[in-house]
Motif scaffolding. Structure first.
Motif, PDB file in Angstrom:
ATOM      1  N   GLU A 161       0.821  -1.203   0.000  1.00 57.43           N
ATOM      2  CA  GLU A 161       0.000   0.000   0.000  1.00 57.43           C
ATOM      3  C   GLU A 161       0.863   1.265   0.000  1.00 57.43           C
ATOM      4  OE1 GLU A 161      -3.304   0.736  -0.134  1.00 57.43           O
ATOM      5  OE2 GLU A 161      -3.560  -1.351  -0.731  1.00 57.43           O
ATOM      6  N   VAL A 162       1.958   1.249   0.746  1.00 55.25           N
ATOM      7  CA  VAL A 162       2.862   2.403   0.760  1.00 55.25           C
ATOM      8  C   VAL A 162       3.450   2.629  -0.625  1.00 55.25           C
ATOM      9  CG1 VAL A 162       5.062   3.262   1.649  1.00 55.25           C
ATOM     10  CG2 VAL A 162       3.404   2.265   3.214  1.00 55.25           C
ATOM     11  N   ILE A 163       3.864   1.549  -1.284  1.00 59.16           N
ATOM     12  CA  ILE A 163       4.437   1.664  -2.628  1.00 59.16           C
ATOM     13  C   ILE A 163       3.416   2.220  -3.616  1.00 59.16           C
ATOM     14  CG2 ILE A 163       5.359   0.336  -4.570  1.00 59.16           C
ATOM     15  CD1 ILE A 163       6.648  -1.541  -2.522  1.00 59.16           C
ATOM     16  N   ASP A 164       2.177   1.739  -3.526  1.00 59.15           N
ATOM     17  CA  ASP A 164       1.136   2.222  -4.444  1.00 59.15           C
ATOM     18  C   ASP A 164       0.724   3.656  -4.130  1.00 59.15           C
ATOM     19  OD1 ASP A 164       1.148  -0.224  -5.704  1.00 59.15           O
ATOM     20  OD2 ASP A 164      -0.568  -1.022  -4.580  1.00 59.15           O
ATOM     21  N   THR A 165       0.601   3.976  -2.839  1.00 56.00           N
ATOM     22  CA  THR A 165       0.096   5.294  -2.450  1.00 56.00           C
ATOM     23  C   THR A 165       1.077   6.403  -2.781  1.00 56.00           C
ATOM     24  OG1 THR A 165      -1.129   4.258  -0.634  1.00 56.00           O
ATOM     25  CG2 THR A 165      -0.858   6.638  -0.536  1.00 56.00           C
ATOM     26  N   ARG A 166       2.368   6.145  -2.662  1.00 59.59           N
ATOM     27  CA  ARG A 166       3.352   7.209  -2.895  1.00 59.59           C
ATOM     28  C   ARG A 166       3.412   7.644  -4.360  1.00 59.59           C
ATOM     29  NH1 ARG A 166       9.177   4.085  -2.229  1.00 59.59           N
ATOM     30  NH2 ARG A 166       9.156   3.046  -4.273  1.00 59.59           N
ATOM     31  N   LEU A 167       2.769   6.870  -5.244  1.00 61.98           N
ATOM     32  CA  LEU A 167       2.738   7.219  -6.667  1.00 61.98           C
ATOM     33  C   LEU A 167       1.443   7.919  -7.068  1.00 61.98           C
ATOM     34  CD1 LEU A 167       4.229   3.925  -8.167  1.00 61.98           C
ATOM     35  CD2 LEU A 167       5.434   6.063  -7.644  1.00 61.98           C
ATOM     36  N   LYS A 168       0.551   8.115  -6.129  1.00 58.03           N
ATOM     37  CA  LYS A 168      -0.740   8.725  -6.446  1.00 58.03           C
ATOM     38  C   LYS A 168      -0.596  10.237  -6.635  1.00 58.03           C
ATOM     39  CE  LYS A 168      -3.579   5.166  -4.261  1.00 58.03           C
ATOM     40  NZ  LYS A 168      -4.055   4.646  -5.562  1.00 58.03           N
ATOM     41  N   ASP A 169      -1.601  10.835  -7.282  1.00 55.69           N
ATOM     42  CA  ASP A 169      -1.529  12.247  -7.662  1.00 55.69           C
ATOM     43  C   ASP A 169      -1.466  13.175  -6.460  1.00 55.69           C
ATOM     44  OD1 ASP A 169      -1.560  11.565 -10.323  1.00 55.69           O
ATOM     45  OD2 ASP A 169      -3.747  11.778 -10.534  1.00 55.69           O
ATOM     46  N   PHE A 170      -2.225  12.879  -5.386  1.00 54.03           N
ATOM     47  CA  PHE A 170      -2.231  13.800  -4.246  1.00 54.03           C
ATOM     48  C   PHE A 170      -0.878  13.830  -3.552  1.00 54.03           C
ATOM     49  CE2 PHE A 170      -3.565   9.764  -2.376  1.00 54.03           C
ATOM     50  CZ  PHE A 170      -2.864   9.723  -1.179  1.00 54.03           C
ATOM     51  N   VAL A 171      -0.118  12.731  -3.641  1.00 53.65           N
ATOM     52  CA  VAL A 171       1.232  12.726  -3.070  1.00 53.65           C
ATOM     53  C   VAL A 171       2.173  13.555  -3.949  1.00 53.65           C
ATOM     54  CG1 VAL A 171       3.197  11.269  -2.450  1.00 53.65           C
ATOM     55  CG2 VAL A 171       0.877  10.498  -1.962  1.00 53.65           C
ATOM     56  N   LYS A 172       2.037  13.426  -5.255  1.00 55.83           N
ATOM     57  CA  LYS A 172       2.852  14.232  -6.169  1.00 55.83           C
ATOM     58  C   LYS A 172       2.550  15.719  -5.988  1.00 55.83           C
ATOM     59  CE  LYS A 172       3.118  10.571  -9.666  1.00 55.83           C
ATOM     60  NZ  LYS A 172       2.793  10.177 -11.070  1.00 55.83           N
ATOM     61  N   THR A 173       1.279  16.035  -5.764  1.00 56.39           N
ATOM     62  CA  THR A 173       0.902  17.434  -5.538  1.00 56.39           C
ATOM     63  C   THR A 173       1.530  17.976  -4.264  1.00 56.39           C
ATOM     64  OG1 THR A 173      -1.227  17.060  -6.655  1.00 56.39           O
ATOM     65  CG2 THR A 173      -1.047  19.000  -5.240  1.00 56.39           C
ATOM     66  N   ALA A 174       1.519  17.165  -3.208  1.00 59.39           N
ATOM     67  CA  ALA A 174       2.132  17.599  -1.949  1.00 59.39           C
ATOM     68  C   ALA A 174       3.628  17.832  -2.124  1.00 59.39           C
ATOM     69  CB  ALA A 174       1.876  16.549  -0.862  1.00 59.39           C
ATOM     70  N   PRO A 192       7.655  18.682   3.232  1.00 55.99           N
ATOM     71  CA  PRO A 192       8.759  17.783   3.575  1.00 55.99           C
ATOM     72  C   PRO A 192       8.360  16.307   3.431  1.00 55.99           C
ATOM     73  CG  PRO A 192       8.566  19.531   5.194  1.00 55.99           C
ATOM     74  CD  PRO A 192       7.361  19.642   4.310  1.00 55.99           C
ATOM     75  N   GLU A 193       9.327  15.493   3.055  1.00 55.15           N
ATOM     76  CA  GLU A 193       9.055  14.080   2.798  1.00 55.15           C
ATOM     77  C   GLU A 193       8.523  13.374   4.040  1.00 55.15           C
ATOM     78  OE1 GLU A 193       8.980  11.053  -0.162  1.00 55.15           O
ATOM     79  OE2 GLU A 193       9.300  13.229  -0.228  1.00 55.15           O
ATOM     80  N   GLY A 194       9.033  13.766   5.200  1.00 58.34           N
ATOM     81  CA  GLY A 194       8.557  13.135   6.427  1.00 58.34           C
ATOM     82  C   GLY A 194       7.082  13.385   6.669  1.00 58.34           C
ATOM     83  N   LYS A 195       6.639  14.623   6.428  1.00 54.59           N
ATOM     84  CA  LYS A 195       5.217  14.939   6.598  1.00 54.59           C
ATOM     85  C   LYS A 195       4.356  14.266   5.541  1.00 54.59           C
ATOM     86  CE  LYS A 195       5.671  19.363   8.988  1.00 54.59           C
ATOM     87  NZ  LYS A 195       5.317  20.809   8.975  1.00 54.59           N
ATOM     88  N   ILE A 196       4.907  14.106   4.334  1.00 59.96           N
ATOM     89  CA  ILE A 196       4.147  13.420   3.281  1.00 59.96           C
ATOM     90  C   ILE A 196       3.839  11.994   3.702  1.00 59.96           C
ATOM     91  CG2 ILE A 196       4.308  12.485   0.940  1.00 59.96           C
ATOM     92  CD1 ILE A 196       5.813  14.976   0.125  1.00 59.96           C
ATOM     93  N   TYR A 197       4.831  11.339   4.284  1.00 64.24           N
ATOM     94  CA  TYR A 197       4.612   9.951   4.699  1.00 64.24           C
ATOM     95  C   TYR A 197       3.718   9.865   5.932  1.00 64.24           C
ATOM     96  CZ  TYR A 197       7.629   7.470   1.457  1.00 64.24           C
ATOM     97  OH  TYR A 197       8.142   6.890   0.322  1.00 64.24           O
ATOM     98  N   SER A 198       3.887  10.767   6.872  1.00 69.01           N
ATOM     99  CA  SER A 198       3.114  10.679   8.117  1.00 69.01           C
ATOM    100  C   SER A 198       1.670  11.130   7.938  1.00 69.01           C
ATOM    101  CB  SER A 198       3.788  11.506   9.208  1.00 69.01           C
ATOM    102  OG  SER A 198       3.841  12.881   8.835  1.00 69.01           O
ATOM    103  N   ARG A 199       1.438  12.159   7.109  1.00 67.26           N
ATOM    104  CA  ARG A 199       0.096  12.726   6.989  1.00 67.26           C
ATOM    105  C   ARG A 199      -0.696  12.188   5.805  1.00 67.26           C
ATOM    106  NH1 ARG A 199       0.866  19.219   8.281  1.00 67.26           N
ATOM    107  NH2 ARG A 199       1.750  18.974  10.389  1.00 67.26           N
ATOM    108  N   HIS A 200      -0.020  11.744   4.770  1.00 70.99           N
ATOM    109  CA  HIS A 200      -0.724  11.335   3.563  1.00 70.99           C
ATOM    110  C   HIS A 200      -0.580   9.841   3.269  1.00 70.99           C
ATOM    111  CE1 HIS A 200      -1.513  15.545   2.542  1.00 70.99           C
ATOM    112  NE2 HIS A 200      -0.234  15.801   2.813  1.00 70.99           N
ATOM    113  N   ILE A 201       0.640   9.408   3.116  1.00 74.51           N
ATOM    114  CA  ILE A 201       0.863   8.020   2.684  1.00 74.51           C
ATOM    115  C   ILE A 201       0.482   7.032   3.780  1.00 74.51           C
ATOM    116  CG2 ILE A 201       2.611   6.350   1.952  1.00 74.51           C
ATOM    117  CD1 ILE A 201       4.090   8.602   0.572  1.00 74.51           C
ATOM    118  N   PHE A 202       0.941   7.285   4.998  1.00 73.40           N
ATOM    119  CA  PHE A 202       0.697   6.320   6.076  1.00 73.40           C
ATOM    120  C   PHE A 202      -0.793   6.158   6.357  1.00 73.40           C
ATOM    121  CE2 PHE A 202       0.219   5.525  10.706  1.00 73.40           C
ATOM    122  CZ  PHE A 202       0.723   4.235  10.722  1.00 73.40           C
ATOM    123  N   LYS A 203      -1.515   7.262   6.452  1.00 72.93           N
ATOM    124  CA  LYS A 203      -2.952   7.194   6.758  1.00 72.93           C
ATOM    125  C   LYS A 203      -3.705   6.423   5.684  1.00 72.93           C
ATOM    126  CE  LYS A 203      -7.003  10.063   7.709  1.00 72.93           C
ATOM    127  NZ  LYS A 203      -7.528  11.438   7.864  1.00 72.93           N
TER     128      LYS A 203
END
Length: 322
Positions: free
Chosen positions: A211-224, A230-241
């Motif tokens: 799920e982490v691998i798939d989610t990090r390629l989604k559009d909302f992650v690219k937008t962030a 910061p990459e840490g916030k992207i993973y904690s607030r977007h990808i992880f949830k």
């Protein structure tokens, strides 16, 4: 939400009824009856007295009459009597339930403490040495039978090194209710809990990693990322949830599974829980205990399905269960 929950609870009634019919008639198809375990434990029992007791308990009645009586008792919370242990099944299960519950809770906590960090890190650093190590661990864990790992850890840390107890849930002579009593119970929990957690992390790690691998390629992650987050916030607030959906999908089963018992784990470590009781009841032909435990397991499976649906809808607002 409440309408959905109520509707699912009402649907569970005919499901439980069908389950009770299946369990009861499968038990009746097995050799012997409710007094078979009594014969095994009391070989000098008078056959005439045994037949009289069988008649008194209605075991000679037609099978549908017996099922109706059993279902009526079940509806009033009466699970019958264990003729091997000479006590009511409700009291017998209650005496083992605490041990199984604490073991299940510790296994569940350890599973998530191990699986969630490994799954996230493995997905974040895909193809790195860390990822390859985690994937190798999951493959090895998936391929290792429970009884092999349990026997190995029991032999090494229990018998050879003597670091942990090899059986029981508490040492004999420890006064119940004291701090030493609870510390001793926790000490007995460590080895079987670690064994169960090491093997139960496999699915959670793999699901979370994917799920982490798939989610990090989604559009909302690219937008962030394009906005300079910061990459840490992207993973904690977007990808992880958003990667927690597989865990949420099985969380209901995991929560109800903490009191379902583990047959092999409890039997190998001599841990007096419901799993060990179930296996002992089968070998001793204590049918009243067997049917009660299977019925409880079936109810927990249905309840786990309901909880998983509710939890999943809460985690992902896009899912509507109304």
């Amino acid at each position: 939400m409440w309408k959905f929950t109520l509707r699912r609870l009402l649907i569970m009634i005919p499901q439980l009824l069908a389950l009770s019919i299946l369990i009861f008639f499968l038990a009746k198809a097995m050799p012997g009856d409710a007094l078979t375990g009594l014969i095994t434990s009391t070989p000098n029992l008078n056959p005439a007295a045994l037949e009289e007791q069988r008649q008194r308990l209605g075991l000679n009645d037609p099978v549908w009459v017996q099922y109706g009586n059993w279902l009526a008792q079940l509806a009033h919370g009466d699970l019958g009597k264990s003729y091997v242990h000479k006590i009511g099944v409700t009291d017998l299960i209650g005496s083992r339930l605490g041990n199984t519950f604490f073991l299940g809770v510790v296994i569940l906590i350890l599973t998530y403490l191990i699986a969630i960090p490994l799954g996230v890190l493995s997905g974040r650093y895909q193809h790195s040495p860390l990822d390859k190590t985690v994937v190798g661990y999951t493959y090895l864990s998936f391929a290792t039978p429970l009884f092999i790992l349990a026997l190995l850890l029991l032999y090494v840390f229990g018998f050879r090194l003597g670091w942990f107890p090899t059986s029981g849930s508490v040492d004999v002579g420890v006064e119940p209710g004291t701090s030493a009593y609870y510390i001793n119970k926790a000490y007995h929990l460590i080895l079987p809990a670690v064994t169960g957690a090491l093997l139960s992390t496999t699915a959670t790690i793999q699901y979370l990693r994917n799920e982490v691998i798939d989610t990090r390629l989604k559009d909302f992650v690219k937008t962030a990322r394009s906005k300079g987050v910061p990459e840490g916030k992207i993973y904690s607030r977007h990808i992880f949830k958003n990667s927690l959906l597989p865990i949420a999908a099985f969380l209901g089963y995991d929560l109800t599974g903490v009191i379902a018992g583990n047959i092999f784990l409890e039997s190998i470590f001599g841990y007096p829980g419901l799993g060990q009781l179930f296996l002992q009841s089968i070998t001793q032909r204590d049918f009243s205990v067997v049917t009660a435990l299977v019925m409880i397991s079936g109810f927990l499976a249905l309840l786990g399905t309901l909880l998983s649906d509710v939890i999943l809808s809460k985690v992902d607002p896009r899912i509507r269960i109304e």
